[in-house]
Motif scaffolding. Structure first.
Motif, mmCIF file in Angstrom:
data_model
loop_
_atom_site.group_PDB
_atom_site.id
_atom_site.type_symbol
_atom_site.label_atom_id
_atom_site.label_comp_id
_atom_site.label_asym_id
_atom_site.label_seq_id
_atom_site.Cartn_x
_atom_site.Cartn_y
_atom_site.Cartn_z
ATOM 1 N N ALA A 89 0.815 -1.217 0.000
ATOM 2 C CA ALA A 89 0.000 0.000 0.000
ATOM 3 C C ALA A 89 0.848 1.266 0.000
ATOM 4 N N LEU A 90 2.172 1.117 0.068
ATOM 5 C CA LEU A 90 3.039 2.269 0.271
ATOM 6 C C LEU A 90 3.936 2.549 -0.926
ATOM 7 N N SER A 91 4.256 3.816 -1.102
ATOM 8 C CA SER A 91 5.274 4.212 -2.075
ATOM 9 C C SER A 91 6.641 3.825 -1.521
ATOM 10 N N GLN A 92 7.693 4.073 -2.291
ATOM 11 C CA GLN A 92 9.024 3.715 -1.825
ATOM 12 C C GLN A 92 9.397 4.491 -0.568
ATOM 13 N N SER A 93 9.033 5.766 -0.512
ATOM 14 C CA SER A 93 9.360 6.550 0.689
ATOM 15 C C SER A 93 8.590 6.025 1.893
ATOM 16 N N GLY A 94 7.324 5.609 1.668
ATOM 17 C CA GLY A 94 6.549 5.023 2.754
ATOM 18 C C GLY A 94 7.120 3.696 3.206
ATOM 19 N N SER B 252 4.538 8.066 -5.484
ATOM 20 C CA SER B 252 3.337 8.325 -4.695
ATOM 21 C C SER B 252 2.923 9.782 -4.821
ATOM 22 N N GLU B 253 1.615 10.005 -4.859
ATOM 23 C CA GLU B 253 1.035 11.353 -4.945
ATOM 24 C C GLU B 253 1.332 12.043 -6.269
ATOM 25 N N CYS B 254 1.729 11.292 -7.297
ATOM 26 C CA CYS B 254 1.963 11.907 -8.606
ATOM 27 C C CYS B 254 0.656 12.193 -9.340
ATOM 28 N N GLY B 255 -0.444 11.597 -8.868
ATOM 29 C CA GLY B 255 -1.739 11.819 -9.483
ATOM 30 C C GLY B 255 -2.273 10.638 -10.262
ATOM 31 N N MET B 256 -1.483 9.569 -10.383
ATOM 32 C CA MET B 256 -1.905 8.473 -11.267
ATOM 33 C C MET B 256 -3.176 7.772 -10.778
ATOM 34 N N GLY C 72 -9.366 -7.656 -28.202
ATOM 35 C CA GLY C 72 -9.666 -6.294 -28.608
ATOM 36 C C GLY C 72 -10.141 -5.384 -27.494
ATOM 37 N N LYS C 73 -10.058 -5.836 -26.268
ATOM 38 C CA LYS C 73 -10.448 -4.982 -25.148
ATOM 39 C C LYS C 73 -9.338 -3.961 -24.874
ATOM 40 N N ALA C 74 -9.696 -2.866 -24.234
ATOM 41 C CA ALA C 74 -8.742 -1.820 -23.861
ATOM 42 C C ALA C 74 -8.461 -1.937 -22.368
ATOM 43 N N VAL C 75 -7.191 -2.046 -22.010
ATOM 44 C CA VAL C 75 -6.798 -2.250 -20.612
ATOM 45 C C VAL C 75 -5.857 -1.131 -20.181
ATOM 46 N N LEU C 76 -6.179 -0.508 -19.052
ATOM 47 C CA LEU C 76 -5.299 0.497 -18.450
ATOM 48 C C LEU C 76 -4.860 -0.010 -17.092
ATOM 49 N N ILE C 77 -3.545 -0.154 -16.896
ATOM 50 C CA ILE C 77 -2.985 -0.593 -15.612
ATOM 51 C C ILE C 77 -2.331 0.607 -14.933
ATOM 52 N N ILE C 78 -2.762 0.909 -13.725
ATOM 53 C CA ILE C 78 -2.122 1.930 -12.899
ATOM 54 C C ILE C 78 -1.316 1.189 -11.834
ATOM 55 N N SER C 79 -0.009 1.381 -11.815
ATOM 56 C CA SER C 79 0.809 0.534 -10.949
ATOM 57 C C SER C 79 2.043 1.265 -10.453
ATOM 58 N N GLU C 80 2.419 0.925 -9.218
ATOM 59 C CA GLU C 80 3.668 1.422 -8.638
ATOM 60 C C GLU C 80 4.798 0.415 -8.831
ATOM 61 N N GLU C 81 4.481 -0.722 -9.455
ATOM 62 C CA GLU C 81 5.496 -1.738 -9.728
ATOM 63 C C GLU C 81 6.058 -1.513 -11.131
#
Length: 500
Positions: free
Chosen positions: A175-180, A298-302, A452-461
């Motif tokens: 659940a945490l960013s690298q700084s967290g 983290s907190e970049c807005g993604m 043919g589906k459209a996939v958006l992945i939001i990830s910190e990895e």
């Protein structure tokens, strides 16, 4: 080890109906160690530690801490015995201030003649936050004002300020960013230096090997073995977890032939998105038959981009448009036009946690099934898609709250698989998920792309983005700071250079 165990678990056992979650597990945890507890989703890790920390009652067996048998009735009782936990999902209560969350159940220390000294409680909470380097979090502010990560950091302070003898960290790093994460690791090392013990649950094997001293493996509720970290590598740990050698090559191996944008039809397009304090003139698009990633610090807005595309960001400016010209400004429009969304905050925003698997899977599809719905039809629908996602369950009438983190995520995906969504917005889709389940999710995403589906992945990895995406938008300070296309020589440093 020559020293006596700090904590001894003797034949700990727990069943939920016909599901035998933990099977007479005996383990020793020593003073001055970080002891990792690993296994696949559903292996019994969280059930074991939830009994230790009073979240659920012990089935049978005993925990002995410093020679004294303990059976906490709840988390506050566990704290009074010197045992604390930082849970995987949100562990703070909405509507309360940061200070009220920190001292929930332990307000007596601020009571004078039957009256709570709120000012003293706020001062003490702020002193603790400041001492952890978290002065930007204000004790008097309602917790809802803060995002998922800040709330986890508050939980870390709450769980450790009283100097616990045993600290359980259950999948918190996801659940945490690298700084967290760095802040949490600092706290864990401090607990170890004090001669106490950390029980560390994580699916990140490199993290486990970096942070732990010893590692115990559970599989299907059974204790397998305990190893010294110096004696094993990642591949050996994965084999111990699943009982066979794992193929680590679960990312895509294909590389599209385009150098800039694909030629397929645009499925969803966002233009000039603005959300005060979070997004600043963000424009992105996802084509049919394409997996697009969004990454950043983290907190970049993604994470806000995902909500904005799903119509869940109510103070949004700018437009979100589908291929047929439809503008998406609310959640109903999104769902009615075949958009799926999974939130990073799974328990609070993606699931009805206190309802059944069946209710969760069928909810968005009921309107599509026609007017005459029978219990039998709903049950069959839920079973079909739960089985398609290999949800480990007693049955679809089981409550989602009883599932492991990975199986909860499978239910989320089963819901949208059943809905037949054409556009999938997946925020942190493999957070807190073991290797085998992660591989099956990646395989599912590839299948959806081929359909043919459209996939958006939001990830910190970062490796997830590189391994699975055709294009990657990198965000910084609420803006898109770069766009990278899939290629064999794309590296983590290429993305990091755009993030910082």
């Amino acid at each position: 080890m020559d020293t006596k165990p700090l904590l001894h678990a003797d034949k700990i056992d727990k069943s939920f109906g016909p599901t035998h979650a933990v099977k007479e597990v005996s383990l020793d945890f020593y003073p001055g160690e970080i002891h990792a507890l690993i296994g696949e989703n559903g292996s019994g890790k969280s059930t074991f530690t939830n009994m230790l920390t009073g979240i659920i009652p012990i089935g049978s067996g005993t925990f002995t801490l410093e020679g004294e048998q303990v059976a906490p009735r709840n988390q506050v009782d566990a704290n009074h015995h010197g045992i604390a936990i930082v849970v995987q999902e949100t562990g703070t209560l909405s509507g309360l201030t940061v200070a009220e969350n920190m001292f929930l159940g332990d307000e007596d220390q601020f009571m004078h003649h039957g009256v709570k000294d709120t000012a003293a409680m706020n001062r003490r909470a702020q002193e603790l936050l400041d001492s952890y380097g978290l002065g930007s979090i204000k004790a008097t502010t309602v917790i809802d004002h803060y995002g998922f990560e800040e709330r986890k950091l508050v939980e870390i302070v709450r769980s450790t300020y009283f100097d616990p003898k045993v600290l359980v960290v259950d999948e918190t790093t996801t659940a945490l960013s690298q700084s967290g994460r760095d802040k949490l690791f600092e706290v864990m090392r401090h607990v170890r230096e004090l001669g106490h013990c950390v029980i560390f649950i994580s699916h990140d094997m490199s993290e486990v090997l970096d942070m732990s001293d010893r590692i115990s493996i559970l599989r299907d509720g059974d204790y397998i073995t305990t190893v010294e970290k110096k004696d094993v590598d990642e591949e050996q740990l994965k084999t111990l977890m699943v009982g066979r050698k794992m193929d680590d090559h679960y990312y895509r191996t294909d590389y599209p032939d385009y150098q800039s944008l694909p030629e397929g039809e645009v499925a969803i397009k966002a233009e000039h998105l603005k959300v005060p304090g979070q997004l600043d003139d963000v424009s992105i698009c996802v084509h049919k038959g394409e997996i697009v990633g969004i990454g950043g610090l983290s907190e970049c807005g993604m994470h806000e981009v995902g909500k904005a595309l799903f119509g869940a960001s109510y103070d949004r400016e700018g437009t979100v448009t589908l291929s047929d010209g439809t503008e998406v400004n609310d959640i109903n429009t999104a769902i009615n036009h075949s958009i799926a969304y999974t939130s990073k905050d799974r328990d609070n925003e993606s699931l009805l946690i206190n309802d059944t698997i069946e209710d969760n899977i069928t909810l968005p599809s009921m309107r599509d099934m026609g007017r005459f719905l029978s219990d039998k039809r709903l049950h069959a629908f839920a079973e079909k898609f739960a089985e398609a996602m290999s949800v480990k369950m007693v049955g679809v009438d089981q409550y989602v709250s009883a599932l492991s983190g990975g199986n909860k995520q499978k239910v989320v995906l089963a819901r949208w698989l059943g809905k037949g969504s054409e556009i999938l917005i997946l925020d942190s889709p493999t957070r807190g998920i073991d290797i085998k389940v992660k591989a099956s999710i990646y395989s599912l995403l590839e299948k959806m792309r081929s359909e043919g589906k459209a996939v958006l992945i939001i990830s910190e990895e970062i490796m997830e983005l590189i391994g699975m995406c055709d294009r990657i938008y990198v965000m910084k300070d609420g803006k898109v700071n770069g766009e990278l296309t899939r290629r064999p020589d794309l590296t983590e440093q290429d993305l990091i250079a755009k993030m910082v």
